[in-house]
Design a protein around this motif. Structure first.
Motif, PDB file in Angstrom:
ATOM      1  N   PRO A   1     -22.163  12.822  -9.028  1.00  0.00           N
ATOM      2  CA  PRO A   1     -21.299  13.716  -9.766  1.00  0.00           C
ATOM      3  C   PRO A   1     -20.920  12.850 -10.959  1.00  0.00           C
ATOM      4  O   PRO A   1     -20.786  11.717 -10.838  1.00  0.00           O
ATOM      5  CB  PRO A   1     -19.787  13.817  -9.117  1.00  0.00           C
ATOM      6  CG  PRO A   1     -20.697  13.656  -7.491  1.00  0.00           C
ATOM      7  CD  PRO A   1     -21.538  12.584  -7.679  1.00  0.00           C
ATOM      8  N   GLN A   2     -20.502  13.358 -12.095  1.00  0.00           N
ATOM      9  CA  GLN A   2     -20.399  12.760 -13.441  1.00  0.00           C
ATOM     10  C   GLN A   2     -19.117  13.015 -13.902  1.00  0.00           C
ATOM     11  O   GLN A   2     -18.547  12.150 -14.556  1.00  0.00           O
ATOM     12  CB  GLN A   2     -21.507  13.433 -14.434  1.00  0.00           C
ATOM     13  CG  GLN A   2     -23.063  13.417 -13.921  1.00  0.00           C
ATOM     14  CD  GLN A   2     -23.416  11.695 -14.134  1.00  0.00           C
ATOM     15  OE1 GLN A   2     -23.076  10.993 -15.307  1.00  0.00           O
ATOM     16  NE2 GLN A   2     -23.999  11.228 -13.100  1.00  0.00           N
ATOM     17  N   ASP A   3     -18.553  14.120 -13.640  1.00  0.00           N
ATOM     18  CA  ASP A   3     -17.019  14.359 -14.240  1.00  0.00           C
ATOM     19  C   ASP A   3     -15.964  13.709 -13.309  1.00  0.00           C
ATOM     20  O   ASP A   3     -16.082  13.730 -12.151  1.00  0.00           O
ATOM     21  CB  ASP A   3     -16.810  16.049 -14.019  1.00  0.00           C
ATOM     22  CG  ASP A   3     -15.527  16.181 -14.421  1.00  0.00           C
ATOM     23  OD1 ASP A   3     -15.309  15.954 -15.925  1.00  0.00           O
ATOM     24  OD2 ASP A   3     -14.445  16.643 -13.631  1.00  0.00           O
ATOM     25  N   ASN A   4     -15.235  12.778 -13.939  1.00  0.00           N
ATOM     26  CA  ASN A   4     -14.068  12.237 -13.354  1.00  0.00           C
ATOM     27  C   ASN A   4     -13.187  12.910 -12.385  1.00  0.00           C
ATOM     28  O   ASN A   4     -12.808  12.601 -11.529  1.00  0.00           O
ATOM     29  CB  ASN A   4     -13.290  11.391 -14.385  1.00  0.00           C
ATOM     30  CG  ASN A   4     -12.072  10.448 -13.739  1.00  0.00           C
ATOM     31  OD1 ASN A   4     -11.022  10.979 -13.681  1.00  0.00           O
ATOM     32  ND2 ASN A   4     -12.494   9.447 -13.265  1.00  0.00           N
ATOM     33  N   ALA A   5     -13.007  14.305 -13.037  1.00  0.00           N
ATOM     34  CA  ALA A   5     -12.004  15.074 -12.052  1.00  0.00           C
ATOM     35  C   ALA A   5     -12.762  15.495 -10.889  1.00  0.00           C
ATOM     36  O   ALA A   5     -12.193  15.480  -9.889  1.00  0.00           O
ATOM     37  CB  ALA A   5     -11.631  16.161 -12.842  1.00  0.00           C
ATOM     38  N   GLN A   6     -14.166  15.816 -10.773  1.00  0.00           N
ATOM     39  CA  GLN A   6     -15.011  16.001  -9.674  1.00  0.00           C
ATOM     40  C   GLN A   6     -14.862  14.860  -8.788  1.00  0.00           C
ATOM     41  O   GLN A   6     -14.636  14.927  -7.456  1.00  0.00           O
ATOM     42  CB  GLN A   6     -16.359  16.430  -9.962  1.00  0.00           C
ATOM     43  CG  GLN A   6     -16.261  17.904 -10.518  1.00  0.00           C
ATOM     44  CD  GLN A   6     -17.857  18.345 -10.852  1.00  0.00           C
ATOM     45  OE1 GLN A   6     -18.726  17.598 -10.694  1.00  0.00           O
ATOM     46  NE2 GLN A   6     -17.881  19.538 -11.182  1.00  0.00           N
TER      47      GLN A   6
ATOM     48  N   MET B   1     -23.831  16.615 -20.611  1.00  0.00           N
ATOM     49  CA  MET B   1     -23.767  15.949 -19.371  1.00  0.00           C
ATOM     50  C   MET B   1     -24.701  16.168 -18.333  1.00  0.00           C
ATOM     51  O   MET B   1     -25.136  17.285 -18.199  1.00  0.00           O
ATOM     52  CB  MET B   1     -22.189  16.300 -18.959  1.00  0.00           C
ATOM     53  CG  MET B   1     -21.903  15.486 -17.678  1.00  0.00           C
ATOM     54  SD  MET B   1     -20.134  15.910 -16.955  1.00  0.00           S
ATOM     55  CE  MET B   1     -18.877  15.101 -18.135  1.00  0.00           C
TER      56      MET B   1
ATOM     57  N   PRO C   1     -19.811   9.497 -18.357  1.00  0.00           N
ATOM     58  CA  PRO C   1     -21.026   9.928 -17.592  1.00  0.00           C
ATOM     59  C   PRO C   1     -22.497   9.156 -17.757  1.00  0.00           C
ATOM     60  O   PRO C   1     -22.317   8.265 -18.537  1.00  0.00           O
ATOM     61  CB  PRO C   1     -21.070  11.440 -18.372  1.00  0.00           C
ATOM     62  CG  PRO C   1     -20.342  11.056 -19.774  1.00  0.00           C
ATOM     63  CD  PRO C   1     -19.570  10.280 -19.534  1.00  0.00           C
TER      64      PRO C   1
ATOM     65  N   HIS D   1     -15.532   7.171 -15.368  1.00  0.00           N
ATOM     66  CA  HIS D   1     -14.950   8.148 -16.493  1.00  0.00           C
ATOM     67  C   HIS D   1     -16.447   8.459 -17.271  1.00  0.00           C
ATOM     68  O   HIS D   1     -16.608   9.605 -17.677  1.00  0.00           O
ATOM     69  CB  HIS D   1     -14.156   7.540 -17.239  1.00  0.00           C
ATOM     70  CG  HIS D   1     -12.578   7.767 -16.835  1.00  0.00           C
ATOM     71  ND1 HIS D   1     -12.003   6.791 -15.806  1.00  0.00           N
ATOM     72  CD2 HIS D   1     -11.638   8.791 -16.889  1.00  0.00           C
ATOM     73  CE1 HIS D   1     -10.698   7.385 -15.402  1.00  0.00           C
ATOM     74  NE2 HIS D   1     -10.603   8.500 -16.018  1.00  0.00           N
TER      75      HIS D   1
ATOM     76  N   SER E   1     -26.499  16.970 -14.845  1.00  0.00           N
ATOM     77  CA  SER E   1     -26.142  17.710 -13.505  1.00  0.00           C
ATOM     78  C   SER E   1     -26.529  16.950 -12.363  1.00  0.00           C
ATOM     79  O   SER E   1     -27.387  16.437 -12.287  1.00  0.00           O
ATOM     80  CB  SER E   1     -27.075  18.972 -13.703  1.00  0.00           C
ATOM     81  OG  SER E   1     -26.565  19.788 -14.892  1.00  0.00           O
TER      82      SER E   1
END
Length: 364
Positions: free
Chosen positions: A154-159, A1, A137, A135, A3
Motif C-alpha cells: 500500500p502506498q497511501d498513508n491513510a490506507q 501513485m 509513495p 507517507h 498501485s
C-alpha cells in the motif's frame, strides 16, 4: 501513485482453511517445544541474564537477514565500550536488541496490549528517527538478484494507517475471538499481514520479527522474549521470501503457516539446549568459585560473568558495587583458577568466559 499488487485482506482471511491437516500436524511439535522452552527459562535464577544473552542472539541473526554481519566476539566487546568505537553493523545489532527489550517493557506497561504506537516507538528507536508510518509513495520490494519488482505494498498513508489499525485489533482481540484460531497460526498470519502492509520506510523485517516474539509472550506461550526465529529464517531465507510471496500471488496460506510453525519448533528446541547448557555452566562455575575462592564468590559476581561473556573491570564495578582495585583483584583471581581468560583488544582488556562464549556460538 503506484498501485498495490496485493489487496490487504481482513483478518482472519475469509474462505481459507487455515488449519489444514499439514498445519495441525506442525502445531503439535511447535507447542511442545515452546512449552519446554518456557519451563526451561524459569530454571535460570536471574532472568535478566537470559534476556540479555538470548535477545542479543536474536538481534544478531535478525540483522544478518538484512545483511548486517558481525561476530559474537565483537558484540560482546561492543556492549562495554562507547558507541562511537564500534562498527556500524554491531551498532545496528545492539539497537535491535535494545528495541526488542524496549517493546517487551512497553507491552508489560500496557497490560499486554501490543499496539501500533509500540511498533512506531520501536521503529523510531531503531532508526533514530521521528518518522511514523510511511507517507512518501514509491515503495516497492525487488528481487535482490534480478532487480525485478516482486511486490508493491500500500502506498497511501491513510490506507497504511487503517490497515495497521485493523491489524492491532486482530492482535489484541478479546478471548472469544482469539480462541477461534490457534495462537501460533494467528502469529503466522500477523507476521504476513505486517510484512505485506510494510508500514515503515525501513526496518520492516526486523520489526516484524520482534512482533512475532512479543506476540508469543502476549499469548502466554513464553514468559520472556527469548525465542530467536531469525536464525531459522536466515538459514531458509529464499524459502521464507518465496512462501511470503506465494500467499500474495496464490493464496497459499497453509505452506506459509507450516513454515512458521517449523521455525518455532526448531528454534525453540535449540534454545532449550542452550538454556540447559547455560544453567549447567552457571552451576559448575558457581561451585568452582565457592571451592577455590570462597571469599570472592557472590551471586552478583557470578551474574556478571554470565551477563557479560566479555567482562571488564568497569562492568564489575558497576554491577557489584566494589572499588576498581577490588574488581581488578577479583578478575585476576578468576583468571588464575581458569574461570576467565584475559584478552587485550586495542586499549581494552577483557576477561572472557570462554566456555559460555563457546556454548553460545555452537549453534551458529
Amino acid at each position: 501513485m503506484l498501485s498495490p499488487t496485493y489487496a490487504i485482506p481482513a483478518l482472519p482471511p475469509a474462505g481459507v482453511d487455515l488449519e489444514t491437516v499439514e498445519v495441525l500436524r506442525a502445531l503439535a511439535p511447535a507447542h511442545r517445544h515452546l512449552a519446554e522452552l518456557k519451563g526451561s527459562a524459569r530454571s535460570i535464577p536471574n532472568q535478566g541474564i537470559l534476556v540479555d544473552t538470548l535477545t542479543l542472539q536474536e538481534a544478531k541473526a535478525s540483522a544478518e537477514v538484512e545483511s548486517y554481519f558481525t561476530t559474537q566476539d565483537e558484540l560482546f566487546q561492543a556492549e562495554l565500550i562507547p558507541a562511537e568505537s564500534i562498527s556500524p553493523a554491531a551498532r545496528e545489532v545492539l539497537r535491535y536488541r535494545e528495541a526488542l527489550k524496549r517493546g517487551f517493557g512497553r507491552m508489560q506497561d500496557q497490560q499486554d496490549l501490543l499496539t501500533s504506537s509500540t511498533l512506531i516507538d520501536l521503529f523510531q528507536y531503531m532508526k533514530n528517527s521521528a518518522e511514523s508510518f510511511r507517507h512518501a509513495p514509491g515503495t516497492v520490494l525487488k528481487n535482490d538478484r534480478t532487480g525485478k519488482v516482486v511486490f508493491v505494498p500500500p502506498q497511501d498513508n491513510a490506507q497504511i494507517t487503517r490497515h495497521m489499525g485493523d491489524l492491532e485489533q486482530f492482535i489484541n482481540a478479546p478471548d472469544e475471538r482469539r480462541l477461534a484460531l490457534d495462537p501460533l497460526v494467528r502469529m503466522a498470519i500477523i507476521h504476513h499481514q505486517f510484512e505485506s502492509i510494510h508500514p515503515f520506510s525501513d526496518g520492516n523485517g526486523r520489526i516484524g520479527r520482534i512482533l512475532c516474539v512479543l506476540y508469543l509472550v502476549k499469548e502466554g506461550l513464553l514468559d520472556l522474549p527469548v525465542l530467536y526465529l531469525s536464525r531459522y529464517i536466515n538459514r531458509n531465507k529464499p524459502e521464507y521470501y518465496r512462501l511470503l510471496q506465494a500467499v500474495r500471488d496464490e493464496g497459499a496460506w497453509s505452506p506459509w503457516i507450516v513454515f512458521m510453525l517449523q521455525a518455532i519448533a526448531v528454534t525453540a528446541e535449540s534454545t532449550v539446549r542452550l538454556v540447559h547448557g547455560m544453567r549447567d555452566l552457571m552451576a559448575s562455575t558457581k561451585q568452582h568459585m565457592r571451592d577455590e575462592l570462597p571469599s570472592v564468590y557472590s551471586q552478583d559476581l557470578l551474574n556478571n560473568l554470565f551477563r557479560h561473556p566479555y567482562t571488564r573491570i568497569e562492568a564489575v564495578v558497576n554491577d557489584i558495587g566494589v572499588s576498581r582495585q577490588t574488581a581488578s583483584k577479583y578478575l585476576k583471581q578468576l583468571q588464575e583458577i581458569g574461570i576467565l581468560t584475559a584478552q587485550t583488544r586495542g586499549k581494552n582488556t577483557y576477561f572472557v568466559n570462554e566456555p559460555l562464549v563457546q556454548l553460545i556460538s555452537e549453534g551458529e
